[in-house]
Design an enzyme around this catalytic site. Sequence first.
Site, mmCIF file in Angstrom:
data_model
loop_
_atom_site.group_PDB
_atom_site.id
_atom_site.type_symbol
_atom_site.label_atom_id
_atom_site.label_comp_id
_atom_site.label_asym_id
_atom_site.label_seq_id
_atom_site.Cartn_x
_atom_site.Cartn_y
_atom_site.Cartn_z
ATOM 1 N N CYS A 98 78.190 134.973 152.049
ATOM 2 C CA CYS A 98 78.057 134.589 153.459
ATOM 3 C C CYS A 98 78.946 135.523 154.262
ATOM 4 O O CYS A 98 80.153 135.624 153.981
ATOM 5 C CB CYS A 98 78.475 133.131 153.643
ATOM 6 N N CYS A 249 75.796 132.849 161.544
ATOM 7 C CA CYS A 249 75.495 133.341 160.196
ATOM 8 C C CYS A 249 75.734 134.844 160.205
ATOM 9 O O CYS A 249 75.045 135.579 160.916
ATOM 10 C CB CYS A 249 74.057 133.017 159.802
#
Length: 310
Positions: A98, A249
């Site tokens: 991530c 994100c």
Amino acid sequence: MSQTRMSLTDAASGVAFTKGHGTGNDFVLIADPDGSRELTAEQVVAITDRHRGVGADGVIRAVPADRLREGQALLEQEPEARWFMDYRNADGSVSEMCGNGVRVFVHFLLAEGLVEAEPGQQVVIGTRAGVKRVTCLEHGYAIDMGPWSYIDAERAQESASDAVVAAHGLQDPRPALSISMGNPHTVVPVESQADLQALDLSQAPTVEPAAQHGTNVEFVAAFEPLIREGVGRIRMRVHERGVGETQSCGTGACAAAAAMRAWAGSEGSDSWLVEVPGGLLAVDFVQNEDGTEHVVLAGGAELGFTGTIG
């Protein structure tokens, strides 16, 4: 403990944790220097529950790379990658990595004294998407995310799209472009900022053809003008697989910039600012000496509080 849900205490009693976020993408971070705190999917779900647990988009376990098979393989390539980012989505599923989480992970390692670095120096870590080099900045971190690629290069180059996405708030399904940043993304352009705001991402978008292991779906709208002083500007919302809509994100911002640059063609840029609900991220495309193109993601990271479960 109920019959259908594991309680937080049962999930990880006695475990010390830190809560952190990168542009609103939030994580529970756990230091596991001896590799003894591997969590089950059920435990992760209990920890990330926003009503009964600590609450987060995911859990990051900091574990020595030599304690994991994936980490051991990376150490053979890069001995400096001594710490491995073991990342789980809020639904307990394993994720490759991530982008926002990498920044928060490195910030956590520094705060815990597990690594040392000054502004301008690099911290090298291992992830399931490979080794990542993170440069410490005065106010944040810049990550060499590695190369990006089209998931279906042939279709992408033929028609600039390879999927169709339907979502609540979209009048009609829209063409989309699938990008890999080490994890899968499907980027959907919308007509305006108002259309972006009108989306209801409380339910997962439908992607056709469906990705085998799921995909993160990014909806993007361009600012006017798209390019200002050599920098592209877009706004993004994202529905992350295994989580739902999140404030940000990092890998998704990189994928969104890559897709928008492809659609813009000669009018595009190698530098982008991506506005997300949780803040602002910078994405740059850099040509390496070996001819590959890497993506560099920059943004902030914050640690909020610490505690002990149970």
